[in-house]
Motif scaffolding. Structure first.
Motif, PDB file in Angstrom:
ATOM      1  N   MET A  93       4.128   7.036 -11.783  1.00 46.63           N
ATOM      2  CA  MET A  93       4.903   8.045 -11.058  1.00 46.63           C
ATOM      3  C   MET A  93       4.555   8.041  -9.574  1.00 46.63           C
ATOM      4  N   TRP A  94       3.255   7.914  -9.269  1.00 43.26           N
ATOM      5  CA  TRP A  94       2.832   7.869  -7.867  1.00 43.26           C
ATOM      6  C   TRP A  94       3.400   6.632  -7.167  1.00 43.26           C
ATOM      7  N   ILE A  95       3.381   5.487  -7.851  1.00 45.85           N
ATOM      8  CA  ILE A  95       3.921   4.251  -7.270  1.00 45.85           C
ATOM      9  C   ILE A  95       5.410   4.409  -6.970  1.00 45.85           C
ATOM     10  N   ILE A  96       6.139   5.017  -7.933  1.00 45.60           N
ATOM     11  CA  ILE A  96       7.577   5.236  -7.740  1.00 45.60           C
ATOM     12  C   ILE A  96       7.831   6.155  -6.550  1.00 45.60           C
ATOM     13  N   MET A  97       7.046   7.243  -6.465  1.00 47.20           N
ATOM     14  CA  MET A  97       7.226   8.196  -5.367  1.00 47.20           C
ATOM     15  C   MET A  97       6.937   7.549  -4.015  1.00 47.20           C
ATOM     16  N   ILE A  98       5.837   6.783  -3.945  1.00 43.74           N
ATOM     17  CA  ILE A  98       5.491   6.106  -2.687  1.00 43.74           C
ATOM     18  C   ILE A  98       6.570   5.093  -2.312  1.00 43.74           C
ATOM     19  N   GLY A  99       7.075   4.373  -3.338  1.00 43.36           N
ATOM     20  CA  GLY A  99       8.141   3.400  -3.091  1.00 43.36           C
ATOM     21  C   GLY A  99       9.393   4.053  -2.537  1.00 43.36           C
ATOM     22  N   LEU A 100       9.761   5.214  -3.103  1.00 39.56           N
ATOM     23  CA  LEU A 100      10.942   5.939  -2.621  1.00 39.56           C
ATOM     24  C   LEU A 100      10.754   6.413  -1.183  1.00 39.56           C
ATOM     25  N   ILE A 101       9.556   6.905  -0.877  1.00 39.05           N
ATOM     26  CA  ILE A 101       9.273   7.375   0.486  1.00 39.05           C
ATOM     27  C   ILE A 101       9.378   6.215   1.484  1.00 39.05           C
ATOM     28  N   LEU A 102       8.795   5.062   1.123  1.00 32.00           N
ATOM     29  CA  LEU A 102       8.864   3.887   2.003  1.00 32.00           C
ATOM     30  C   LEU A 102      10.304   3.416   2.181  1.00 32.00           C
ATOM     31  N   LEU A 103      11.095   3.489   1.105  1.00 27.35           N
ATOM     32  CA  LEU A 103      12.498   3.084   1.180  1.00 27.35           C
ATOM     33  C   LEU A 103      13.278   3.991   2.128  1.00 27.35           C
ATOM     34  N   ILE A 104      13.021   5.300   2.017  1.00 28.34           N
ATOM     35  CA  ILE A 104      13.702   6.260   2.900  1.00 28.34           C
ATOM     36  C   ILE A 104      13.325   6.010   4.355  1.00 28.34           C
ATOM     37  N   ILE A 105      12.030   5.769   4.604  1.00 29.86           N
ATOM     38  CA  ILE A 105      11.570   5.490   5.974  1.00 29.86           C
ATOM     39  C   ILE A 105      12.240   4.227   6.518  1.00 29.86           C
ATOM     40  N   ALA A 106      12.328   3.193   5.670  1.00 27.52           N
ATOM     41  CA  ALA A 106      12.957   1.934   6.089  1.00 27.52           C
ATOM     42  C   ALA A 106      14.426   2.143   6.432  1.00 27.52           C
ATOM     43  N   LEU A 107      15.128   2.928   5.611  1.00 27.80           N
ATOM     44  CA  LEU A 107      16.543   3.207   5.872  1.00 27.80           C
ATOM     45  C   LEU A 107      16.728   3.952   7.188  1.00 27.80           C
ATOM     46  N   VAL A 108      15.849   4.919   7.441  1.00 27.40           N
ATOM     47  CA  VAL A 108      15.925   5.682   8.696  1.00 27.40           C
ATOM     48  C   VAL A 108      15.715   4.762   9.891  1.00 27.40           C
ATOM     49  N   ILE A 109      14.737   3.851   9.779  1.00 29.33           N
ATOM     50  CA  ILE A 109      14.458   2.908  10.873  1.00 29.33           C
ATOM     51  C   ILE A 109      15.662   2.001  11.117  1.00 29.33           C
ATOM     52  N   VAL A 110      16.267   1.497  10.033  1.00 28.91           N
ATOM     53  CA  VAL A 110      17.441   0.617  10.158  1.00 28.91           C
ATOM     54  C   VAL A 110      18.591   1.343  10.847  1.00 28.91           C
ATOM     55  N   ILE A 111      18.827   2.598  10.437  1.00 33.94           N
ATOM     56  CA  ILE A 111      19.910   3.388  11.036  1.00 33.94           C
ATOM     57  C   ILE A 111      19.665   3.604  12.528  1.00 33.94           C
ATOM     58  N   LEU A 112      18.428   3.930  12.895  1.00 27.38           N
ATOM     59  CA  LEU A 112      18.095   4.152  14.303  1.00 27.38           C
ATOM     60  C   LEU A 112      18.276   2.878  15.125  1.00 27.38           C
ATOM     61  N   ILE A 113      17.857   1.732  14.558  1.00 22.96           N
ATOM     62  CA  ILE A 113      18.007   0.449  15.270  1.00 22.96           C
ATOM     63  C   ILE A 113      19.481   0.121  15.475  1.00 22.96           C
TER      64      ILE A 113
END
Length: 328
Positions: free
Chosen positions: A299-319
């Motif tokens: 569960m922790w791995i899934i949660m961390i993965g989701l958080i990293l995915l959201i951060i990556a999407l935000v970075i892509v959108i900003l770029i």
């Protein structure tokens, strides 16, 4: 289908229910202490040898006569922290010398009430010759015997069950000072592990607003690993009940522990500490603990993965937005 109606309220004048088609109410005697409209029996029995308990049963069905079973039960404390005034298998739940159910000259009666009418039923209690301190508590239990059958789906027939109770309190010394006392008898450990504290009110006092705060710690350590806190428990006189602290907790492995339990009611305070042991065959099996731990890690791995995915999407959108601005 079972429906039990129990009167605990000191303000209720009668107990009734439209589905049950009957109601009960106390008929007060000169022994009643204080409010004649309390909705329960609060009797002072100083010199009396026999005390009459009268209950009025009204049949609200205008077409059918109803048959009732009337008997006297004892007051006990349930494990969920309420007072049950109609217990007939007290056993070790009560430590008092006398029990109200044993004082009844007629243990039980069957009563028939005509349609749309009422009947007063008399129950005589034989008061012990020897003195008894504090309060004896119980109740008048009235059960409708000819209960209605209801056809359910798939041919299954259910029967509605209706019963009502009026509390009884008996005392010989109404002005005597009564002080409650709670005691931790023992810690019960069963497979699971299930941890319960057996608690007793060792004095003949009925009281409420009991707060219980239980903590389990590894032996000789200050770190609390399991805690349970409750408020507003009601406690019957001279009664014993089991307080559930923990059930199937993966935090409690085989080993030695300390139970630290604090109880409060008003200005009264009781604090107890008792050591206990969880044996290997009582603890959560190792393979089950491993599964639970593995599940937590996943569960922790899934949660961390989701958080990293959201951060990556935000970075892509900003770029992308920055690139669009530069092109303009």
């Amino acid at each position: 289908m079972v429906l039990a109606l129990v009167c605990y309220s000191k303000r209720a004048l009668a107990v009734s229910n439209n589905s049950a088609q009957f109601m009960i109410s106390p008929v007060y005697s000169s022994l009643q202490k204080g409010d004649q409209n309390s909705g329960y029996y609060d009797l002072v029995v100083k010199k009396e040898k026999t005390v009459p308990i009268k209950v009025k049963i009204a049949n609200l069905n205008n077409r059918q006569k109803l048959t009732f079973l009337v008997k006297v039960g004892n007051a006990v404390t349930t494990d969920s922290g309420t007072i049950e005034y109609s217990n007939f298998n007290s056993g070790k739940l009560l430590t008092s010398k006398y029990k109200i159910s044993e004082l009844a000259k007629t243990p039980k009666q069957k009563v028939v009430v005509k349609p749309g009418s009422s009947k007063i039923v008399l129950l005589n209690l034989k008061i012990p010759k020897s003195d008894f301190p504090g309060t004896l508590a119980g109740g008048v239990y009235v059960e409708r015997l000819n209960n209605a059958k209801t056809k359910a789906k798939k041919g299954i027939v259910t029967r509605n069950h209706f019963a009502m109770t009026l509390p009884i309190l008996l005392t010989k010394h109404p002005k005597a000072k009564r002080i409650a006392k709670m005691v931790l008898d023992k810690v019960k450990v069963t497979k699971g592990p299930v941890i319960k504290a057996q608690l007793s009110n060792v004095n003949p006092v009925i009281f409420g607003q009991l707060m219980i705060n239980a903590k389990i710690k590894p032996l000789n350590q200050n770190k609390t690993i399991v805690q349970k806190k409750v408020q507003d428990y009601q406690v019957a006189p001279n009664s014993t009940f089991n307080f559930l602290i923990s059930q199937n907790s993966s935090k409690l492995k085989a080993g030695k522990y300390t139970l630290d339990i604090l109880m409060k009611s008003g200005k009264r305070r009781w604090h107890y500490v008792k050591n206990f042991e969880i044996k290997t065959n009582q603890a959560v099996p190792l393979n089950k603990r491993i599964k639970l731990n593995n599940l937590s890690i996943i569960m922790w791995i899934i949660m961390i993965g989701l958080i990293l995915l959201i951060i990556a999407l935000v970075i892509v959108i900003l770029i992308q937005r920055r690139i669009i601005k530069l092109r303009k």
